[in-house]
Design a protein around this motif. Structure first.
Motif, short mmCIF file in Angstrom:
data_model
loop_
_atom_site.label_atom_id
_atom_site.label_comp_id
_atom_site.label_asym_id
_atom_site.label_seq_id
_atom_site.Cartn_x
_atom_site.Cartn_y
_atom_site.Cartn_z
N UNK A 28 -3.38 -0.69 13.28
CA UNK A 28 -3.51 -0.12 11.94
C UNK A 28 -4.02 -1.12 10.92
N UNK A 29 -3.47 -2.33 10.92
CA UNK A 29 -3.85 -3.30 9.89
C UNK A 29 -5.19 -3.97 10.14
N UNK A 30 -5.62 -4.03 11.40
CA UNK A 30 -6.88 -4.71 11.72
C UNK A 30 -8.02 -3.76 12.09
N UNK A 31 -7.70 -2.61 12.68
CA UNK A 31 -8.75 -1.76 13.25
C UNK A 31 -8.93 -0.41 12.57
N UNK A 32 -7.96 0.07 11.82
CA UNK A 32 -8.09 1.39 11.20
C UNK A 32 -8.86 1.30 9.89
N UNK A 33 -9.39 2.43 9.45
CA UNK A 33 -10.09 2.45 8.17
C UNK A 33 -9.14 2.78 7.02
N UNK A 34 -7.96 3.32 7.31
CA UNK A 34 -7.06 3.77 6.26
C UNK A 34 -5.89 2.82 5.97
N UNK A 35 -5.59 1.91 6.87
CA UNK A 35 -4.43 1.03 6.67
C UNK A 35 -4.79 -0.45 6.83
N UNK A 36 -6.06 -0.76 6.72
CA UNK A 36 -6.52 -2.14 6.90
C UNK A 36 -5.77 -3.06 5.93
N UNK A 37 -5.22 -4.12 6.49
CA UNK A 37 -4.50 -5.09 5.69
C UNK A 37 -3.06 -4.74 5.40
N UNK A 38 -2.56 -3.64 5.94
CA UNK A 38 -1.17 -3.24 5.71
C UNK A 38 -0.25 -4.33 6.25
N UNK A 39 0.69 -4.76 5.44
CA UNK A 39 1.64 -5.80 5.84
C UNK A 39 2.58 -5.28 6.92
N UNK A 40 3.02 -6.19 7.77
CA UNK A 40 3.93 -5.81 8.87
C UNK A 40 5.23 -5.22 8.32
#
Length: 142
Positions: A28-40
């Protein structure tokens, strides 16, 4: 558990304890277009407050993920649906959505929604349709 095809090469699970949280966070944080950069920590909090689903290969490696935010009585939001890029086109998405829909069915929810920039064809197979009166819906960005 639900299985894809005649052979149990892929299986669906609604058990949150099976989820590979590190793998899902990477997706989600690295590969998705909607949650890029989401913190763990944000991802973990979202998972803790949701119903979590996975699809796994024959050796137990997670190859798909989805979560549902719901009150369990009237409404659900299907979100964070992701299939490992190495396993796309293998039926993972169909198995995942079929499993989620089957898991929610006994709740007799009035509405289940999702927002997607792609894969509309997948979701229509399971009864999702464009919202009839989109002008009635509003959103507040955080």
């Amino acid at each position: 558990m639900l299985y894809a095809g005649a052979m149990p090469e892929l299986f669906f699970s609604a058990h949150s304890a099976r989820i590979d949280r590190e793998r899902v966070h990477h997706w989600l944080s690295d590969l998705s277009y909607w949650a890029r950069g989401r913190a763990r920590a944000v991802q973990d909090a979202a998972m803790n407050g949701s119903r979590n689903y996975g699809v796994y290969d024959d050796i137990g490696t997670q190859v798909g993920y989805a979560r549902v935010v719901t009150d369990g009585a009237t409404f659900a939001w299907l979100c964070d649906v992701f299939v490992d890029p190495d396993h796309r086109g293998e039926g993972v998405g169909k198995l995942l959505v079929a499993g989620v829909v089957a898991d929610l069915e006994p709740l007799h929810l009035e509405r289940t929604v999702l927002a997607t920039g792609d894969a509309h064809g997948l979701y229509t197979q399971f009864g999702f349709a464009v919202i009839e009166h989109p002008e009635m819906w509003m959103a507040r960005a955080g």
